[in-house]
Write a protein that holds these residues in place. Sequence first.
Motif, PDB file in Angstrom:
ATOM      1  N   ASP A 107       0.725  -1.168   0.011  1.00 55.98           N
ATOM      2  CA  ASP A 107      -0.038   0.041  -0.034  1.00 55.98           C
ATOM      3  C   ASP A 107       0.929   1.032   0.094  1.00 55.98           C
ATOM      4  OD1 ASP A 107      -2.266  -1.728   0.104  1.00 55.98           O
ATOM      5  OD2 ASP A 107      -2.623  -1.513   2.221  1.00 55.98           O
ATOM      6  N   PRO A 108       0.248   2.290  -0.571  1.00 60.29           N
ATOM      7  CA  PRO A 108       0.953   3.643  -0.430  1.00 60.29           C
ATOM      8  C   PRO A 108       1.200   4.117   0.964  1.00 60.29           C
ATOM      9  CG  PRO A 108      -0.836   3.780  -1.936  1.00 60.29           C
ATOM     10  CD  PRO A 108      -0.971   2.505  -1.367  1.00 60.29           C
ATOM     11  N   LEU A 109       2.287   4.644   1.295  1.00 60.13           N
ATOM     12  CA  LEU A 109       2.319   5.093   2.645  1.00 60.13           C
ATOM     13  C   LEU A 109       1.783   6.740   2.777  1.00 60.13           C
ATOM     14  CD1 LEU A 109       6.267   3.964   3.023  1.00 60.13           C
ATOM     15  CD2 LEU A 109       4.035   2.845   3.981  1.00 60.13           C
ATOM     16  N   PRO A 110       1.177   6.964   4.076  1.00 63.02           N
ATOM     17  CA  PRO A 110       0.873   8.300   4.170  1.00 63.02           C
ATOM     18  C   PRO A 110       2.100   9.396   3.836  1.00 63.02           C
ATOM     19  CG  PRO A 110       0.277   7.071   6.336  1.00 63.02           C
ATOM     20  CD  PRO A 110       1.167   6.095   5.302  1.00 63.02           C
ATOM     21  N   ALA A 111       1.697  10.475   3.264  1.00 66.49           N
ATOM     22  CA  ALA A 111       2.674  11.535   2.780  1.00 66.49           C
ATOM     23  C   ALA A 111       2.743  12.704   3.570  1.00 66.49           C
ATOM     24  CB  ALA A 111       2.021  11.700   1.096  1.00 66.49           C
ATOM     25  N   VAL A 171       9.060   4.955   0.631  1.00 69.97           N
ATOM     26  CA  VAL A 171       9.419   5.650   1.922  1.00 69.97           C
ATOM     27  C   VAL A 171       9.825   6.883   1.346  1.00 69.97           C
ATOM     28  CG1 VAL A 171      10.798   5.952   3.980  1.00 69.97           C
ATOM     29  CG2 VAL A 171       9.850   3.707   3.490  1.00 69.97           C
ATOM     30  N   GLY A 172      10.689   6.933   0.471  1.00 77.05           N
ATOM     31  CA  GLY A 172      11.117   8.432   0.001  1.00 77.05           C
ATOM     32  C   GLY A 172       9.997   9.313  -0.594  1.00 77.05           C
ATOM     33  N   GLU A 173       8.884   8.542  -1.158  1.00 73.85           N
ATOM     34  CA  GLU A 173       7.772   9.284  -1.925  1.00 73.85           C
ATOM     35  C   GLU A 173       6.976   9.824  -0.527  1.00 73.85           C
ATOM     36  OE1 GLU A 173       5.847   6.336  -4.228  1.00 73.85           O
ATOM     37  OE2 GLU A 173       7.630   6.426  -5.804  1.00 73.85           O
ATOM     38  N   ALA A 174       6.857   9.430   0.416  1.00 77.87           N
ATOM     39  CA  ALA A 174       6.175   9.794   1.568  1.00 77.87           C
ATOM     40  C   ALA A 174       6.666  10.804   2.472  1.00 77.87           C
ATOM     41  CB  ALA A 174       5.833   8.364   2.562  1.00 77.87           C
TER      42      ALA A 174
END
Length: 182
Positions: A73-77, A98-101
């Motif tokens: 799942d996408p992580l909270p940003a 993780v970097g995107e979040a």
Amino acid sequence: EALAAALDLAGVRRALALGGGSGVVAMALARRSPALEVDVVDIPTVCAAGRAIVAEEGLGDRVRHVALDLARDPLPAGADLALLCDVGIYDLGFFRRVGEALRPGGRFVIVGDLPRAGEPTPHLGWATVASLRDPGYAPTTREQVVGLLEAAGFAVAAPRALARRSGGDPLPEELTIVEATR
């Protein structure tokens, strides 16, 4: 508490505790930094139990549990800090997510039993069980984690040992902190 004391929380307003379980580390961070909000990310059953523990401690307004599958799942940003503490997910795709979040300049801190290349594993029992499932099993090393972080676009500081507590029981010597910036 020792981990929270070892981290620089200056400028950190929002953190992610990835695989943060009951929220023990997240609560220690929140107690240390009164303006900090922490999202504990874990599976639904763990989050349900964690919410009750955090509520008992009176930190439910700043430590929240977010149920999702870390592997998919996408992580909270929008986090300033992401913490992966003794979870063992060392995967390039995960590190990229993780970097995107993280916000630009955000930090990713990994804490775990990470031997140096060529050193024996600190947990022989776990390694034995893992090798029964995978005869080619080898523990992830500090060097491998650093390489994955760099491949994911992070600037990595030199790994360091988690300092022992002043007074009280010592922490295991094998815990390593790897800190990276986006």
